[in-house]
Design an enzyme around this catalytic site. Structure first.
Site, PDB file in Angstrom:
ATOM      1  N   LYS A  18       2.087  -2.275   5.187  1.00  0.00           N
ATOM      2  CA  LYS A  18       3.531  -2.310   5.356  1.00  0.00           C
ATOM      3  C   LYS A  18       3.896  -2.748   6.768  1.00  0.00           C
ATOM      4  O   LYS A  18       4.700  -3.664   6.964  1.00  0.00           O
ATOM      5  CB  LYS A  18       4.108  -0.921   5.058  1.00  0.00           C
ATOM      6  CG  LYS A  18       5.561  -0.935   4.644  1.00  0.00           C
ATOM      7  CD  LYS A  18       6.040   0.472   4.270  1.00  0.00           C
ATOM      8  CE  LYS A  18       5.625   0.860   2.870  1.00  0.00           C
ATOM      9  NZ  LYS A  18       5.822   2.300   2.602  1.00  0.00           N
ATOM     10  N   ARG A  43       7.835   5.686   7.650  1.00  0.00           N
ATOM     11  CA  ARG A  43       7.176   5.197   6.433  1.00  0.00           C
ATOM     12  C   ARG A  43       5.667   5.134   6.612  1.00  0.00           C
ATOM     13  O   ARG A  43       5.170   4.728   7.649  1.00  0.00           O
ATOM     14  CB  ARG A  43       7.702   3.788   6.101  1.00  0.00           C
ATOM     15  CG  ARG A  43       9.201   3.693   6.191  1.00  0.00           C
ATOM     16  CD  ARG A  43       9.697   2.252   6.156  1.00  0.00           C
ATOM     17  NE  ARG A  43       9.507   1.622   4.863  1.00  0.00           N
ATOM     18  CZ  ARG A  43       9.791   0.345   4.612  1.00  0.00           C
ATOM     19  NH1 ARG A  43      10.252  -0.432   5.589  1.00  0.00           N
ATOM     20  NH2 ARG A  43       9.608  -0.154   3.411  1.00  0.00           N
ATOM     21  N   GLY A  71       0.007   8.258  -3.576  1.00  0.00           N
ATOM     22  CA  GLY A  71      -0.613   9.521  -3.200  1.00  0.00           C
ATOM     23  C   GLY A  71      -0.382   9.841  -1.741  1.00  0.00           C
ATOM     24  O   GLY A  71      -0.519  10.971  -1.303  1.00  0.00           O
ATOM     25  N   MET A  74       2.053  10.083   1.769  1.00  0.00           N
ATOM     26  CA  MET A  74       3.355  10.709   1.956  1.00  0.00           C
ATOM     27  C   MET A  74       4.498   9.738   1.698  1.00  0.00           C
ATOM     28  O   MET A  74       4.402   8.558   2.014  1.00  0.00           O
ATOM     29  CB  MET A  74       3.476  11.242   3.370  1.00  0.00           C
ATOM     30  CG  MET A  74       4.585  12.257   3.462  1.00  0.00           C
ATOM     31  SD  MET A  74       5.224  12.395   5.110  1.00  0.00           S
ATOM     32  CE  MET A  74       6.212  10.917   5.218  1.00  0.00           C
ATOM     33  N   ARG A 106       4.723  -7.678   0.138  1.00  0.00           N
ATOM     34  CA  ARG A 106       3.269  -7.554  -0.081  1.00  0.00           C
ATOM     35  C   ARG A 106       2.900  -8.448  -1.252  1.00  0.00           C
ATOM     36  O   ARG A 106       3.771  -8.848  -2.028  1.00  0.00           O
ATOM     37  CB  ARG A 106       2.891  -6.104  -0.373  1.00  0.00           C
ATOM     38  CG  ARG A 106       3.551  -5.567  -1.617  1.00  0.00           C
ATOM     39  CD  ARG A 106       3.220  -4.109  -1.848  1.00  0.00           C
ATOM     40  NE  ARG A 106       4.218  -3.531  -2.736  1.00  0.00           N
ATOM     41  CZ  ARG A 106       4.426  -2.230  -2.903  1.00  0.00           C
ATOM     42  NH1 ARG A 106       3.727  -1.355  -2.218  1.00  0.00           N
ATOM     43  NH2 ARG A 106       5.337  -1.793  -3.737  1.00  0.00           N
ATOM     44  N   HIS A 143     -27.072   1.245 -27.404  1.00  0.00           N
ATOM     45  CA  HIS A 143     -27.344   0.135 -28.315  1.00  0.00           C
ATOM     46  C   HIS A 143     -26.044  -0.459 -28.844  1.00  0.00           C
ATOM     47  O   HIS A 143     -25.846  -1.676 -28.833  1.00  0.00           O
ATOM     48  CB  HIS A 143     -28.235   0.631 -29.465  1.00  0.00           C
ATOM     49  CG  HIS A 143     -28.502  -0.420 -30.498  1.00  0.00           C
ATOM     50  ND1 HIS A 143     -27.750  -0.538 -31.647  1.00  0.00           N
ATOM     51  CD2 HIS A 143     -29.414  -1.421 -30.527  1.00  0.00           C
ATOM     52  CE1 HIS A 143     -28.207  -1.557 -32.350  1.00  0.00           C
ATOM     53  NE2 HIS A 143     -29.219  -2.104 -31.703  1.00  0.00           N
ATOM     54  N   SER A 179     -37.686 -18.647 -17.647  1.00  0.00           N
ATOM     55  CA  SER A 179     -36.407 -18.010 -17.970  1.00  0.00           C
ATOM     56  C   SER A 179     -36.619 -16.512 -17.864  1.00  0.00           C
ATOM     57  O   SER A 179     -37.510 -15.953 -18.507  1.00  0.00           O
ATOM     58  CB  SER A 179     -35.964 -18.389 -19.385  1.00  0.00           C
ATOM     59  OG  SER A 179     -34.782 -17.695 -19.710  1.00  0.00           O
ATOM     60  N   ASN A 227     -33.973  -7.990 -19.487  1.00  0.00           N
ATOM     61  CA  ASN A 227     -33.984  -6.691 -20.173  1.00  0.00           C
ATOM     62  C   ASN A 227     -35.394  -6.119 -20.150  1.00  0.00           C
ATOM     63  O   ASN A 227     -35.630  -5.005 -19.685  1.00  0.00           O
ATOM     64  CB  ASN A 227     -33.504  -6.829 -21.619  1.00  0.00           C
ATOM     65  CG  ASN A 227     -32.052  -7.265 -21.697  1.00  0.00           C
ATOM     66  OD1 ASN A 227     -31.340  -7.242 -20.698  1.00  0.00           O
ATOM     67  ND2 ASN A 227     -31.624  -7.667 -22.871  1.00  0.00           N
ATOM     68  N   CYS A 276     -31.920 -15.366 -19.219  1.00  0.00           N
ATOM     69  CA  CYS A 276     -31.325 -15.272 -20.550  1.00  0.00           C
ATOM     70  C   CYS A 276     -31.125 -13.812 -20.962  1.00  0.00           C
ATOM     71  O   CYS A 276     -30.680 -13.523 -22.054  1.00  0.00           O
ATOM     72  CB  CYS A 276     -32.175 -16.005 -21.579  1.00  0.00           C
ATOM     73  SG  CYS A 276     -33.834 -15.340 -21.748  1.00  0.00           S
ATOM     74  N   TYR A 293     -29.626 -22.118 -13.664  1.00  0.00           N
ATOM     75  CA  TYR A 293     -28.530 -21.765 -14.581  1.00  0.00           C
ATOM     76  C   TYR A 293     -28.611 -20.294 -14.955  1.00  0.00           C
ATOM     77  O   TYR A 293     -29.624 -19.631 -14.710  1.00  0.00           O
ATOM     78  CB  TYR A 293     -28.612 -22.621 -15.866  1.00  0.00           C
ATOM     79  CG  TYR A 293     -29.813 -22.288 -16.709  1.00  0.00           C
ATOM     80  CD1 TYR A 293     -29.751 -21.288 -17.682  1.00  0.00           C
ATOM     81  CD2 TYR A 293     -31.030 -22.957 -16.520  1.00  0.00           C
ATOM     82  CE1 TYR A 293     -30.870 -20.953 -18.423  1.00  0.00           C
ATOM     83  CE2 TYR A 293     -32.146 -22.635 -17.270  1.00  0.00           C
ATOM     84  CZ  TYR A 293     -32.061 -21.629 -18.221  1.00  0.00           C
ATOM     85  OH  TYR A 293     -33.151 -21.276 -18.951  1.00  0.00           O
TER      86      TYR A 293
HETATM   87  P1  ADP Z   1       7.160   2.990  -0.705  1.00  0.00           P
HETATM   88  O1  ADP Z   1       5.841   2.810  -0.077  1.00  0.00           O
HETATM   89  O2  ADP Z   1       7.208   4.141  -1.638  1.00  0.00           O
HETATM   90  O3  ADP Z   1       7.733   1.730  -1.261  1.00  0.00           O
HETATM   91  P2  ADP Z   1       8.945   2.616   1.493  1.00  0.00           P
HETATM   92  O4  ADP Z   1       8.510   2.981   2.863  1.00  0.00           O
HETATM   93  O5  ADP Z   1       8.893   1.175   1.183  1.00  0.00           O
HETATM   94  O6  ADP Z   1       8.139   3.473   0.483  1.00  0.00           O
HETATM   95  O7  ADP Z   1      10.434   3.167   1.338  1.00  0.00           O
HETATM   96  C1  ADP Z   1      11.042   3.597   0.153  1.00  0.00           C
HETATM   97  C2  ADP Z   1      12.427   3.013   0.027  1.00  0.00           C
HETATM   98  O8  ADP Z   1      13.216   3.273   1.160  1.00  0.00           O
HETATM   99  C3  ADP Z   1      12.383   1.532  -0.130  1.00  0.00           C
HETATM  100  O9  ADP Z   1      13.118   1.161  -1.256  1.00  0.00           O
HETATM  101  C4  ADP Z   1      12.996   0.947   1.112  1.00  0.00           C
HETATM  102  O10 ADP Z   1      13.778  -0.140   0.784  1.00  0.00           O
HETATM  103  C5  ADP Z   1      13.845   2.100   1.662  1.00  0.00           C
HETATM  104  N1  ADP Z   1      13.799   2.085   3.122  1.00  0.00           N
HETATM  105  C6  ADP Z   1      12.749   2.321   3.910  1.00  0.00           C
HETATM  106  N2  ADP Z   1      13.057   2.158   5.210  1.00  0.00           N
HETATM  107  C7  ADP Z   1      14.347   1.791   5.232  1.00  0.00           C
HETATM  108  C8  ADP Z   1      15.249   1.468   6.294  1.00  0.00           C
HETATM  109  N3  ADP Z   1      14.874   1.477   7.568  1.00  0.00           N
HETATM  110  N4  ADP Z   1      16.499   1.141   5.959  1.00  0.00           N
HETATM  111  C9  ADP Z   1      16.897   1.133   4.673  1.00  0.00           C
HETATM  112  N5  ADP Z   1      16.105   1.423   3.639  1.00  0.00           N
HETATM  113  C10 ADP Z   1      14.828   1.753   3.914  1.00  0.00           C
HETATM  114 MG    MG Z   2       8.289   0.173  -0.519  1.00  0.00          MG
HETATM  115 MG    MG Z   3       5.089   5.617  -0.577  1.00  0.00          MG
END
Ligand code: ADP
Ligand code: MG
Ligand code: MG
Length: 916
Positions: free
Chosen positions: A34, A104, A113, A115, A348, A471, A803, A807, A871, A891
């Protein structure tokens, strides 16, 4: 440590690159996906709200120090924040014009998984007032504030969601509100207070009013979440290293909920299901980020955004195009529009289906965005596999699951979808399929070699025992029959002719649907969609490019005289129909035709048995003379199908008892007849029994078979060689270009070849003289006994090609009997990590592989142009294929259904190991 840089502004990507020594992968490692992409977009001039990244190194240092920020980190964060304040024209914690931020998480690999994001950090009782005055929009501010308390409470402080949701619902009920949009400024103000009370009650302290404390706690929570159970479980499942750490991105808040000139959305730059080049996604007018994903409100398709927000939409389309060009891949983006101004919040590479993966890759080559090589590396062999097997209609499958029709789950042994009526033994399965033209699913606890005719007649196979290399699984993959094995919840009752799982009984003859791609078994019929290679134009295109790359001379570094192009893909095909299919799938030869399969056919088996039981060589020759026209016919069909390409035919390999009734069965019959006093036919049965008893071997796998059988009973292979060369001569006379290669199985000592090969070559020459045609041919051997690999120099003096029968070579190198091993201990070995993988699925490079390498090296010492292939089943396994490439084989040969997969894998091996 205090000098170390833990923090990078979005504008400091050059410094990051210098620090990690270049390479986008390293940048991703330090900044997380990110953060790296936010910085990259900033550098490209795409509008990204100002912000900075706390590195994964800081996370690792924090966790290592027992959850303490490394020295200098926090000071650097404060300095970075100052920079952001300047760019944003606001101050963090300022009572009049406060900066708000989001915190974030983002690791190198996208990872559920971890935060969740906390938005609106920086709001407190004072700053909320300030922004209210500034924006003249109290409702918006207190909605944002209560969201912060709620998110901070649940995400950072670990308070359960209900603790906030319940008071909100109650409040709405009390006031008669149906949806959140009806709440007014004062309502949110009251709720903010209530939420703060929730925090106090649950945690025993107040929601932190200090914005810096908010930021610090949120950052720590992200760091800690790296070692949370959810994250660890996910990494284990996805084989992601545990020491990568996560980065934290601190981003200036922008607001999509500031009126009807604002909004927020998520989009893919192409359709992730089909790969089509149209924008795909949703947006919401007047909403904050998480509303779109949460699905609380009905979203609008992104293609309609131009109507409501024309200016921002135009800019958005441009940015999407720019991003695709820059990343040269389909992007998955998040954005927000604040009062008409567009901000990009994430980009991404988008996840996609197999179909989309192929289409996007091919389209991007055509658009000049990527090279053919890149396109080939972007599609996985598994994706190609899944595109060629019938598949269930996903929607129907989901519906069936909802309706409780999911019956059991097992190991997804052979991909594809199969629908049919269940039958519990091979004979019935075959009969129902052949005579009554029923779609059949053969169900067994497990299968054995004498079940194969039923398995081949079946649309699908289901067993309650065994693993991915049992098998059933191996045979199913070989023949492309969808198969689920080891569905251990199912109890098969062969006497009552029912199966039962979780109290649900399915009786013989009833319908089930088996998904070999996922391992699911459903009751009843689920409709399937059946893809054809020739209809998948993009895939055909991609595979043609793969062939082109594999055929590049010099792509492989090799000693003088060795192949320098990549591997070719040949196929294992026993019948002309298989050969034709292989060819249409792109095979460049037949690497293995097993002649004995032809012996099992109904009319032929009695002749074969007569031949085996013959008392004299003359008697045997009479039976063989009867078999010869059949074999010649089969081979002629094969040569015609493979016009111009090499065809390797293996001489008879299995021990002869496999063609006779089993000893146990005969004994049972004889005893029954004796007891019942039946005289008719008894003497013949007794005679047969004693002959079968005489042929009994305690370990037939290591007994009289392969070349040993040929030496003991040369008449059989002499007939076969005659049939091969007569067929080739006939075909050649019709103008077909034939390249027969005769393969002698199970050589252990060169003297075995020295005895049999000249004798067979004499026949080959005699036939060509009789028929008055000449064509190139080869005699060679399988390498499947370790001694053969070790003495390859000597063996190659006689054999013109090798060849690898991997197995048997694996069985004999490990000293495992495959069936016993897989039934008794091999799965546990793999589970417990005693073996890194099942050596029958992927070549054991250190052991079996070393023998193979030695055989290639030493073999080419005697014969530099020795043709070498594989083979065994490994010939269709991408990892094993790469190994075959590195040791210099010519091959790989695999089952017809795996040819397209192997074509991709072969090209990928060539690209990965390309001489620089
Ligand atoms: P995830 O990994 O779950 O996608 P994100 O970090 O991308 O989490 O954030 C979740 C949501 O919060 C996203 O939809 C993003 O657009 C919004 N968001 C994150 N940071 C900002 C920000 N600085 N301003 C406005 N919206 C934000
Ligand atoms: Mg996101
Ligand atoms: Mg997330």
């Amino acid at each position: 440590m205090a000098d170390k840089k833990w923090i990078y502004l979005f504008t400091e990507l050059e410094e990051v690159e210098k620090y990690v020594g270049g390479g986008w992968d390293n940048v991703l490692g330090l900044l997380g996906g990110k953060g790296a992409n936010l910085a990259e977009m900033t550098r490209m001039g795409v509008p990204v709200p100002p912000g900075f990244i706390i590195t994964t190194e800081a996370c690792n240092a924090y966790l290592k120090a027992g959850e303490k920020f490394p020295a200098g980190m926090w000071d650097q964060a404060l300095i970075a924040l100052k920079d952001v304040e300047v760019k944003a024209g606001k101050k963090f914690g300022d009572p009049k014009n406060p900066l708000l931020i989001s915190c974030r998480s983002g690791a190198k690999f996208s990872m559920p998984g971890m935060m969740d994001t906390v938005l609106n950090i920086g709001l407190n009782d004072v700053t909320a007032k300030g922004i209210s005055e500034l924006t003249k929009d109290e409702r918006f501010v207190y909605d944002a504030y209560r969201r912060l308390v709620q998110m901070f409470g649940s995400v950072v402080l670990g308070i359960e969601d209900e603790a906030f949701e319940d008071p909100l619902d109650e409040y709405k009920k009390k006031r008669g509100y149906k949806s959140d949009t009806e709440l007014k400024a004062d309502d949110w103000k009251i709720l903010t207070k209530e939420f703060q009370a929730v925090v106090r009650k649950q945690k025993g302290f107040d929601f932190p009013q200090d914005p810096f404390e908010q930021m610090r706690l949120a950052t720590e929570a992200v760091f800690k979440s790296w070692n949370g159970k959810r994250a660890i479980d996910y990494r284990n499942a996805a084989s992601i290293a545990h020491d990568l750490g996560t980065a934290v991105s601190i981003v200036t808040m922008v607001f999509g909920n500031m009126g009807n000139d604002s909004g927020t959305g998520v989009a893919f730059t192409r359709d992730p299901a089909t790969g089509e080049k149209i924008l795909f996604g949703d947006y919401l007018l007047n909403a904050q980020g998480e509303d779109v994903v949460a699905g609380i409100r009905n979203t609008t398709p992104i293609l309609l955004m131009g109507k409501e927000l024309p200016e921002a939409n135009k800019q958005f389309l441009n940015i999407c195009a720019t991003l695709e060009k820059h990343y040269t891949d389909m992007q998955d983006v998040e954005f927000t529009i604040e009062r008409g101004k567009l901000w990009m919040l994430q980009t991404r590479n988008g996840k996609r289906t197999a179909q989309a993966a192929v289409k996007v890759a091919v389209d991007m080559v055509n658009e000049g965005l990527i090279t053919k090589e890149k396109a080939i590396m972007r599609v996985t062999p598994t994706q190609v596999d899944s595109l060629l097997h019938p598949q269930f209609d996903m929607a129907v499958k989901q519906q069936a699951t909802k309706e409780g029709k999911l019956y059991a789950k097992g190991v997804n042994a052979s991909p594809g979808a199969a629908v049919g009526r269940i039958y519990f033994d091979a004979d019935t399965a075959e009969k129902k399929a052949k005579d009554e033209k029923q779609a059949v699913i053969m169900v067994r606890p497990f299968t054995k070699p004498d079940d194969v005719h039923g398995m081949l007649a079946a649309k699908g196979i289901l067993t309650s025992e065994g693993g991915a290399t049992s098998h059933a699984a191996v045979v199913a993959r070989q023949f492309g029959v969808p198969c689920v094995v080891g569905a251990s919840d199912i109890h098969v009752d062969l006497d009552k002719r029912v199966m039962e799982a979780d109290g649900k009984v399915v009786t013989e003859g009833e319908w089930v649907s088996v998904d070999g791609t996922t391992g699911e078994v459903f009751m009843g019929q689920i409709p399937t969609i059946s893809p054809k290679l020739e209809e998948q134009l993009e895939l055909m295109r991609l595979l043609d490019w793969a062939d082109e790359i594999s055929a590049t001379p010099g792509i492989r570094k090799a000693p003088e005289g060795w192949p320098t192009r990549g591997l070719q893909v040949w196929a294992n095909a026993d019948y002309p129909a298989d050969a034709r299919r292989s060819r249409s799938y792109g095979a460049k030869g037949i690497g293995l035709c097993r002649t004995e399969h032809m012996f099992f056919e109904q009319i032929r088996l009695p002749i074969v048995q007569r031949m085996i039981l013959a008392e004299s060589s003359e008697e045997r020759t009479v039976a063989l003379d009867e078999l010869l026209p059949y074999q010649r016919n089969d081979f002629e069909g094969l040569f015609e199908a493979m016009d111009g390409l090499p065809v390797i035919i293996r001489l008879i390999d299995p021990p002869l008892h496999e063609f006779l009734p089993s000893q146990e069965k005969l004994l049972e019959e004889v005893i029954t007849m004796r007891v019942k006093g039946e005289k008719k036919g008894l003497a013949e049965k007794e005679d047969l029994l004693s002959k079968v008893e005489a042929m009994h071997e305690s370990n037939p796998m290591m007994g009289l078979r392969g070349v040993r059988l040929s030496i003991m009973m040369p008449e059989i292979v002499e007939m076969q060689v005659r049939a091969i060369f007569e067929a080739a001569a006939n075909a050649a006379k019709k103008g077909i270009i034939v390249k027969p290669e005769v393969m002698i199985p199970l050589t252990g000592h060169v003297n075995e070849l020295k005895v049999i090969q000249p004798r067979l070559e004499k026949i080959a020459k005699a036939v060509m003289a009789e028929k008055n045609v000449q064509f190139p041919y080869k005699f060679g051997t399988m390498i499947e006994i370790p001694r053969a690999a070790v003495t390859a120099t000597e063996i190659a003096e006689v054999a013109e090609f090798f060849s690898f029968g991997t197995n048997d070579l694996t069985q004999m190198t490990y000293g495992y009997s495959r069936d016993d091993a897989e039934r008794n201990f091999l799965l546990k070995y793999v589970e417990d990590g005693i073996l890194p993988m099942n050596p029958f699925q992927t070549i054991d490079r250190d052991g079996v592989g070393r023998l193979m390498r030695m055989a290639v090296d030493d073999g080419r010492k005697s014969r530099v142009d020795l043709e070498v292939g594989i083979c065994g089943e490994h010939g269709g396994d991408p990892e094993s294929i790469e190994f075959c490439h590195t040791i210099g084989q010519n091959y790989v040969s695999c089952s017809p259904f795996r040819v397209p997969i192997a074509r991709l894998a072969v090209a990928q091996a060539a690209i990965k190991n390309k001489v620089k």
